[in-house]
Design an enzyme around this catalytic site. Structure first.
Site, short mmCIF file in Angstrom:
data_model
loop_
_atom_site.label_atom_id
_atom_site.label_comp_id
_atom_site.label_asym_id
_atom_site.label_seq_id
_atom_site.Cartn_x
_atom_site.Cartn_y
_atom_site.Cartn_z
N GLY A 197 0.97 -1.25 0.24
CA GLY A 197 0.03 0.18 0.10
C GLY A 197 0.59 1.48 0.02
N PHE B 236 -7.84 0.62 -3.71
CA PHE B 236 -7.51 0.01 -4.85
C PHE B 236 -6.60 1.37 -5.89
CE2 PHE B 236 -8.44 -4.62 -3.94
CZ PHE B 236 -7.94 -4.33 -3.44
N ASN C 299 -5.04 -6.82 7.48
CA ASN C 299 -5.08 -5.77 6.50
C ASN C 299 -5.67 -4.32 8.08
OD1 ASN C 299 -5.66 -4.13 5.03
ND2 ASN C 299 -6.13 -5.37 3.70
N ASN D 83 -11.97 -1.46 0.80
CA ASN D 83 -12.26 -0.07 0.19
C ASN D 83 -12.77 -0.74 -0.83
OD1 ASN D 83 -12.03 1.73 2.22
ND2 ASN D 83 -9.44 1.14 1.88
N THR D 84 -13.14 -1.63 -1.42
CA THR D 84 -13.82 -2.06 -2.61
C THR D 84 -14.77 -3.00 -1.76
OG1 THR D 84 -11.58 -2.08 -3.31
CG2 THR D 84 -13.27 -3.50 -4.42
N LYS E 152 -3.84 -12.22 2.50
CA LYS E 152 -4.14 -11.11 3.85
C LYS E 152 -4.91 -11.22 4.34
CE LYS E 152 -2.12 -6.09 4.15
NZ LYS E 152 -1.70 -6.23 4.01
N SER F 141 -9.42 -6.17 2.10
CA SER F 141 -9.17 -4.12 1.82
C SER F 141 -11.01 -4.21 2.06
CB SER F 141 -9.08 -3.88 0.87
OG SER F 141 -9.19 -2.20 0.75
N ASN G 7 -8.00 5.07 6.35
CA ASN G 7 -7.39 4.96 4.59
C ASN G 7 -9.09 4.88 4.09
OD1 ASN G 7 -6.70 2.95 2.22
ND2 ASN G 7 -5.59 2.34 4.66
C1 LIG Z 1 -2.30 4.54 3.13
C2 LIG Z 1 -2.77 3.28 3.31
C3 LIG Z 1 -2.90 2.25 1.88
C4 LIG Z 1 -3.52 0.83 2.32
N1 LIG Z 1 -2.90 0.28 0.92
C5 LIG Z 1 -2.87 -0.83 0.45
C6 LIG Z 1 -3.50 -2.08 -0.04
O1 LIG Z 1 -2.92 -1.57 -1.11
N2 LIG Z 1 -2.88 -3.35 -0.25
C7 LIG Z 1 -2.88 -3.84 1.05
O2 LIG Z 1 -2.80 -5.15 0.85
N3 LIG Z 1 -3.06 -3.02 2.01
C8 LIG Z 1 -2.86 -1.98 1.84
N4 LIG Z 1 -3.08 -1.13 3.23
C9 LIG Z 1 -2.99 -1.81 4.67
C10 LIG Z 1 -1.48 -2.44 5.20
O3 LIG Z 1 -0.69 -2.94 4.51
C11 LIG Z 1 -1.76 -3.36 7.04
O4 LIG Z 1 -2.49 -3.63 6.10
C12 LIG Z 1 -1.93 -2.11 7.54
O5 LIG Z 1 -2.63 -1.08 7.45
C13 LIG Z 1 -1.70 -2.46 8.98
O6 LIG Z 1 -0.87 -2.34 9.61
P1 LIG Z 1 0.00 -0.97 10.07
O7 LIG Z 1 -1.01 -0.36 11.36
O8 LIG Z 1 1.24 -1.08 10.50
O9 LIG Z 1 -0.34 0.20 8.99
C14 LIG Z 1 -3.22 -0.08 2.85
C15 LIG Z 1 -2.74 1.41 4.35
C16 LIG Z 1 -2.65 2.61 4.34
C17 LIG Z 1 -2.79 2.94 5.46
#
Ligand SMILES: Cc1cc2nc3c(=O)[nH]c(=O)nc-3n(C[C@H](O)[C@H](O)[C@H](O)COP(=O)(O)O)c2cc1C
Length: 343
Positions: A62, A114, A245, A176-177, A216, A174, A110
């Site tokens: 991400g 995607f 996630n 958000n989809t 995931k 995710s 967020n």
């Molecule tokens: C801004 C943002 C965008 C993200 N985009 C994706 C993504 O495209 N694909 C995905 O598998 N996880 C995405 N994530 C999730 C992170 O990979 C992670 O699973 C989640 O933020 C929890 O970890 P953290 O607390 O260390 O941030 C995103 C997270 C954030 C904050």
């Protein structure tokens, strides 16, 4: 140095700051900026899924969705980096604003949805990267692909990235989809994973060997549904799990002015649910199933907690935004310390 930079970046809207920081890091790689910022990442090798990780701390998916910054990010000391999520075709994601900071909680919300330049762009970046470390490619489905046809999108992306990455992550978590998380339910999961496992096996014989494929998952489950889906995953032939996630739960940030923004919450308040999901996964999947722990790591001790809960490796995202590259070394040292305590 990062604290000083972050104070400046946090004056900008989150998505602008994200782009400015990554572009500056990439531009600065020619004068050694990433190495200068990265500091010291102690060696702490891990062998998992047939791969050799120089240390157990990876960058989560991400942050570098399109693989445009792998060389610079790779020089910061991560043990591996995961790029994506990518979809078959480019798509813009949700309308802005769609990312919010909750600094009081070391958290983000967020609902990017995607946004990405499509899998073909990522493949070109994977072909041209000079980063020699382990790269995971995280794949998803197009916004308007119905869930019952989603496997075709994932399969398309899997076939494209397979020859150019070290492992593939199937992102079905995710928030958000619309309806994406339905793929995690037992009604869809076993057929969906069977199709991808068959595709992975066909690719392994076409190319030079097996690339691990991980799933995931989200942290937002009741225990019964989580256990049922994990049992399907255990039987599916999938090589590993990433837990977790972002979360839809807002109880840890209630009252914050951004708490009611739609999207996934990440960072410190997401840790309890992520750790609980990880511990359940370890229990259901048994001691030998590869698991990457993710969610809420903002201090070294959080990484040690992931290890104690059963993680073989750990990833960071939001903690990295708040703490910068020093968090990598801090997590590696705490991880090694958790070993020494015999945990
Ligand atoms: C801004 C943002 C965008 C993200 N985009 C994706 C993504 O495209 N694909 C995905 O598998 N996880 C995405 N994530 C999730 C992170 O990979 C992670 O699973 C989640 O933020 C929890 O970890 P953290 O607390 O260390 O941030 C995103 C997270 C954030 C904050």
């Amino acid at each position: 140095m990062y604290n000083w930079l972050r104070n400046g970046l946090f004056l900008l809207p989150p998505e602008v700051a994200h782009d400015v920081a990554l572009n500056a890091l990439s531009a600065g790689r020619f004068v050694g900026l990433p190495r200068l910022m990265g500091g010291c990442a102690p060696a702490a090798p891990v062998e998992l899924m047939g791969l050799h990780f120089p240390n157990p701390v990876g960058l989560a998916a991400g942050l570098d969705k399109n693989g445009d910054h792998m060389d610079a990010l790779g020089a910061l000391g991560f043990g591996f980096i995961e790029v994506g999520t990518v979809t078959p075709k480019p798509q813009p994601g949700n309308p802005k604003p769609r990312m919010f900071r909750l600094p009081e909680h070391q958290a983000l919300i967020n609902r990017l949805g995607f946004n990405n330049k499509g899998v073909d762009h990522l493949v070109e970046r994977l072909k041209s990267t000079r980063y020699k470390g382990i790269i995971g490619a995280n794949i998803g489905k197009q916004k308007d692909t119905p869930v019952d046809q989603a496997a075709a999108d994932y399969r398309h992306c899997l076939e494209k990235v397979y020859p150019y990455c070290d492992y593939v992550t199937v992102n079905i978590s995710s928030p958000n989809t619309a309806n994406l998380r339905e793929l995690q339910d037992t009604g869809h999961l076993s057929e969906f994973l069977a199709e991808l496992v068959a595709a992975r096996d066909a690719l392994a014989s076409q190319h030079d060997g097996h690339r691990p494929m991980l799933v995931k998952i989200a942290p937002d489950w009741d225990e019964t549904a989580l256990t049922a889906s994990l049992e399907v995953i255990a039987q599916s032939g999938i090589d590993g799990l990433i837990a977790t996630n972002t979360t839809l739960d807002r109880s840890a940030v209630s009252g914050h002015r951004h708490a009611d923004e739609a999207g996934g919450l990440s960072g410190a308040p997401a840790k309890t649910l992520a750790d609980r999901t990880l511990a359940t996964a370890r229990g259901v999947l048994g001691p030998d199933f590869p698991i990457i722990g993710l969610g809420g790591v903002t201090r070294g001790e959080d990484a040690a907690d992931k290890k104690r809960a059963g993680a073989n490796l750990v990833q960071i995202y939001t903690g990295f935004i708040y703490r910068g590259p020093e968090l990598i070394g801090e997590c590696i040292r705490a991880w090694l310390g958790a070993d020494e305590q015999g945990d």
